[in-house]
Write an enzyme that holds these catalytic residues in place. Structure first.
Site, PDB file in Angstrom:
ATOM      1  N   THR A 107       4.280  -1.331   2.964  1.00 22.33           N
ATOM      2  CA  THR A 107       3.798  -0.444   1.906  1.00 22.33           C
ATOM      3  C   THR A 107       3.784   0.958   2.501  1.00 22.33           C
ATOM      4  O   THR A 107       2.965   1.283   3.356  1.00 22.33           O
ATOM      5  CB  THR A 107       2.392  -0.842   1.442  1.00 22.33           C
ATOM      6  OG1 THR A 107       2.451  -2.144   0.860  1.00 22.33           O
ATOM      7  CG2 THR A 107       1.869   0.139   0.405  1.00 22.33           C
ATOM      8  N   LYS A 182       4.643  -0.290  -6.105  1.00 24.48           N
ATOM      9  CA  LYS A 182       3.504  -0.754  -5.300  1.00 24.48           C
ATOM     10  C   LYS A 182       2.316   0.196  -5.453  1.00 24.48           C
ATOM     11  O   LYS A 182       1.156  -0.236  -5.456  1.00 24.48           O
ATOM     12  CB  LYS A 182       3.900  -0.871  -3.831  1.00 24.48           C
ATOM     13  CG  LYS A 182       2.784  -1.388  -2.908  1.00 24.48           C
ATOM     14  CD  LYS A 182       2.317  -2.798  -3.284  1.00 24.48           C
ATOM     15  CE  LYS A 182       1.140  -3.274  -2.430  1.00 24.48           C
ATOM     16  NZ  LYS A 182       1.528  -3.652  -1.064  1.00 24.48           N
ATOM     17  N   LYS A 250      -5.249   3.610   3.095  1.00 28.72           N
ATOM     18  CA  LYS A 250      -3.908   4.111   3.416  1.00 28.72           C
ATOM     19  C   LYS A 250      -3.028   4.071   2.176  1.00 28.72           C
ATOM     20  O   LYS A 250      -2.354   5.042   1.848  1.00 28.72           O
ATOM     21  CB  LYS A 250      -3.305   3.265   4.540  1.00 28.72           C
ATOM     22  CG  LYS A 250      -1.930   3.719   5.027  1.00 28.72           C
ATOM     23  CD  LYS A 250      -0.775   3.015   4.353  1.00 28.72           C
ATOM     24  CE  LYS A 250      -0.698   1.548   4.750  1.00 28.72           C
ATOM     25  NZ  LYS A 250       0.524   0.896   4.180  1.00 28.72           N
TER      26      LYS A 250
END
Length: 304
Positions: A107, A182, A250
């Site tokens: 990711t 995502k 994050k």
């Protein structure tokens, strides 16, 4: 959407770079599907342990692991980690031959996906950005949702191999589209977890059996994966498992930076990101993302 498992058309030579809680079982599923697998991990002992458990070989560098492979998968921490295993004289691209395909399950940002896609294309190598959703359990059970970007032809090559650990795959467009999807996934999760936390906290404070409430609400319009899979542990205050708050921050940071670049606002995601910052300050950086309810408990008790 490609949701059904399919028989692999042929055995492939595959490298998997990054054997964390996701990558370790994903690489194992490739072996079970009949592929010849090489691995690389920054901590060599983990790669050696994987080989001892599954066979195959370990490369001392990403280049060494990737050499001679039809497909190279990466699953590391962030943009910089990804660049470190892909670029440079010992990076994966240096070991790959024209016609091979690099599949990134990290990711990361859409920016780094497009950067790597361009470098790969200049060497005649395909690229698919393919972040996953489903957590550690999804990786272990081979039931991941995989969101893909890249050229259609590269996705078509990669998809049968990814089926080894996929519940569903979908192609959304050119390089970076998988990472953008995502971001949507993580923004949705953040809002849902906060909503579930507030609902369960209300049930507890009202003197209701919160687990029974969750079981019933999950059957109606208030239902969600988070409510079904996390309500009991949230009520019990158990968070020492699952997708870590540090990683969620994050991911939300990536989404918020993307939104800023697009001159748009994600107010709920930005607020929940701050709440996760509070959880980190409590020492909960490695707690599961469902720990947002713990923040509410401490606020109620005047401890935060």
């Amino acid at each position: 959407m490609r949701g059904a498992k399919r028989k692999e058309p042929r055995m492939a030579k595959v490298a998997f770079l990054g054997l964390g809680v996701m990558g370790y079982p994903m690489a194992g599923h490739l072996v079970k599907a009949g592929h010849e697998v090489a691995v690389y991990n920054r901590t060599a002992a983990k790669a050696e342990a994987w080989v001892a458990a599954h066979g195959g070989r370990a490369g001392a560098t990403p280049k060494e692991a990737a050499a001679g492979c039809d497909f190279v998968m990466t699953c590391v921490g962030n943009d910089d980690d990804l660049r470190s295993v892909v670029h440079g004289p010992q990076g994966a691209l240096a070991g790959m031959a024209p016609g091979a395909v690099l599949i990134d399950h990290t990711t990361a940002s859409a920016i780094v996906a497009r950067e790597i896609a361009a470098e790969a294309a200049s060497a005649g190598i395909g690229f698919v950005d393919a972040p996953v959703s489903g957590g550690q359990a999804g990786a272990e059970n081979g039931q991941l949702a995989i969101m893909c970007g890249g050229a259609e032809a590269d996705f078509a090559k990669a998809d049968p191999v990814m089926q080894a650990y996929a519940k569903a795959t979908e192609h959304f467009g050119e390089a970076g589209a998988g990472q953008l999807t995502k971001m949507v996934n993580q923004v949705c999760i953040a809002g849902i977890v906060q909503g579930v936390s507030e609902g369960l906290h209300l049930a507890i404070e009202a003197g209701l059996d919160a687990k029974k409430v969750a079981a019933l609400v999950a059957q109606g319009a208030g239902g969600s994966w988070q409510l079904t899979n996390r309500a009991e542990t949230m009520v019990d205050g158990k968070f020492d498992y699952g997708f870590a708050v540090d990683w969620m921050r994050k991911d939300l940071g990536i989404a918020l930076e993307q939104a800023k670049a697009m001159e748009m606002s994600l107010p709920v995601a930005a607020l929940v990101d701050q709440f996760y910052g509070d959880v980190q300050s409590l020492g909960g950086g490695r707690w599961d993302t469902s720990a947002l309810i713990q923040r509410l408990r401490l606020l109620k008790n005047g401890s935060l």
